[in-house]
Design an enzyme around this catalytic site. Structure first.
Site, short mmCIF file in Angstrom:
data_model
loop_
_atom_site.label_atom_id
_atom_site.label_comp_id
_atom_site.label_asym_id
_atom_site.label_seq_id
_atom_site.Cartn_x
_atom_site.Cartn_y
_atom_site.Cartn_z
N SER A 53 37.13 -39.74 -47.91
CA SER A 53 38.28 -39.35 -48.71
C SER A 53 39.46 -39.10 -47.80
CB SER A 53 37.96 -38.10 -49.53
OG SER A 53 37.52 -37.08 -48.68
N ARG A 79 46.33 -29.77 -44.75
CA ARG A 79 47.37 -29.34 -45.68
C ARG A 79 47.31 -27.82 -45.81
NH1 ARG A 79 46.03 -31.97 -50.85
NH2 ARG A 79 46.13 -33.91 -49.72
N ASP A 81 45.36 -34.16 -55.99
CA ASP A 81 46.32 -33.45 -55.12
C ASP A 81 47.77 -33.82 -55.44
OD1 ASP A 81 45.99 -35.96 -53.99
OD2 ASP A 81 45.26 -35.22 -52.05
#
Ligand code: AMP
Length: 391
Positions: free
Chosen positions: A152, A358, A278
């Site tokens: 991912s 992030r 996201d």
């Protein structure tokens, strides 16, 4: 008070954190799980469990301990065979165990979308060795994109322009693979005009769509998203029809992030998440009900009202290095919104930084000015956020 429902959340990142808050507003009790302590969603949940969710026996033990009404996966790295087994015994997996199992593997969801449902995708082949990849490249043609079937956030993914770059792509994919299957998908590079996420809600009262979300990716990971993305009506109709078919095939109730490439009026299915996406963090400011609120409503069997979006955007804050001793600064500067706009920030509260991780997101809406202006404001706000380290 008896909770509205008990929810076992598998994965406790920033998306999980917002989902927990949405559930708690509706009177639910949430147990947040992840492999490490103090993960973002655990900071706001009623209880937490720290364990390896790829370990089926541990997963079962946690389910039997908490006896949740809903098991809600937030990430892909879960022992999905155990979810299938638990569902067979009567536990409720969101949206369905089948959806979590198929979307964990790029080949499984591609076989469903392109093979069974006949949706338009890029041409593709699978390969389990370098030799097979060479044959796959011959069939698909260059340029192509090589991705591990289990990965991912762009891990192990690269674009190959010619045969001389193929071996490096194979090695890179093998290094970025998750799980035990050495298998890649080689798919034709799509020279798209833009790409979108179509948040699709499958609820008791039918299938609903949010306005399309445009996004910009770098290295396979999202940097900016905006909503509503300008899109020809004919293209939006096609995307909605494809999204409805794929979520109906996966079944259950919940919100899905369905991703498409768009070139003119041609719409190409890319992949999907059977959970909030996201790029959909923009809905925290663009919609009255965020993607997290909608996921919670759908799971609980509640009605979904008409969905509208005011012009808004999100821009991420990424870390550059590994740090345990750090602070995030610049909140006041980031939130100094230009007239007519609204700016907000979410800091995820991750205990450690890593390169590319992030750490937060800046959110902006500019109702009178439009989506392009919202993008500028979100990017400017994110640029004011800084990660200050201890030394
Ligand atoms: P994915 O993990 O498959 O969503 O890929 C991450 C990003 O890489 C996508 O959002 C695109 O920006 C880019 N990408 C992936 N596959 C392709 C493709 N076949 N053609 C062009 N760009 C791609």
């Amino acid at each position: 008070m008896t909770p509205t429902a008990t929810i076992l959340l598998l994965g406790s990142g920033e998306l999980g954190k917002e989902f927990v808050i949405s559930c708690q507003r509706l009177g639910c009790r949430v147990i947040a799980c992840d492999a490490y302590a103090d993960a973002p969603a655990m900071q706001v949940a009623d209880a937490a469990e720290v364990f390896d969710m790829l370990d089926g026996a541990k997963l079962r033990a946690v389910v039997e301990k908490h006896r949740p009404d809903h098991i809600v996966p937030e990430i892909e790295a879960i022992r999905t065979e155990m979810l299938v087994e638990l569902e067979r015994e009567g536990w409720q997996v969101v949206p369905t165990a089948k959806a979590t199992r198929l979307t964990m593997n790029r080949d499984a969801i591609r076989d469903l979308a392109a093979g069974e449902l006949g949706l338009v995708t890029s041409p593709y082949r699978y390969a389990e060795s370098f030799e097979e990849l060479r044959q796959a490249a011959g069939a698909v043609g260059y340029p192509l994109v090589v991705k591990p079937v289990m990965s991912s956030s762009g891990k192990g993914q690269s674009t190959v322009r010619g045969e001389d770059e193929l071996e490096a792509a194979w090695r890179y994919a093998c290094a970025g693979m998750r799980g035990d299957r050495q298998r890649v998908i080689a798919e034709g590079f799509v020279d798209f005009d833009y790409e979108i996420t179509l948040l699709t809600v499958r609820a008791a009262d039918g299938v609903h769509f949010c306005a399309p979300i445009g996004h910009r990716q770098e290295g396979g990971d999202y940097r900016e998203s905006w909503q509503p993305a300008a899109m020809a009506e004919a293209a939006l109709d096609k995307a909605q029809a494809m999204a409805a078919r794929v979520v109906d095939a996966l079944g259950g109730h919940g919100l899905f992030g369905v991703e498409f490439f768009v070139k003119g009026e041609e719409v190409i299915f890319s992949e999907l998440s059977p959970r909030p996406h996201d790029t959909g963090m923009v809905t925290l400011v663009s919609q009255n009900l965020s993607e997290f609120d909608l996921h919670a409503r759908a799971i609980l069997g509640l009605p979904i009202p008409p969905l509208n979006a005011r012009p808004s955007a999100s821009a991420v804050l990424l870390a550059e290095a590994h740090e345990e001793d750090f602070a995030i600064e610049g909140l006041a500067e980031a939130m100094a919104a230009p007239p007519g706009s609204h700016v907000d920030v979410r800091l995820f509260g991750k205990p450690v930084t890593r390169p590319g991780r992030r750490m937060g997101v800046a959110l902006a809406s500019a109702p009178g000015a439009g989506t392009e202006r919202a993008r500028e404001i979100a990017v400017a706000a994110a640029s004011k956020l800084r990660i200050r380290t201890g030394d």
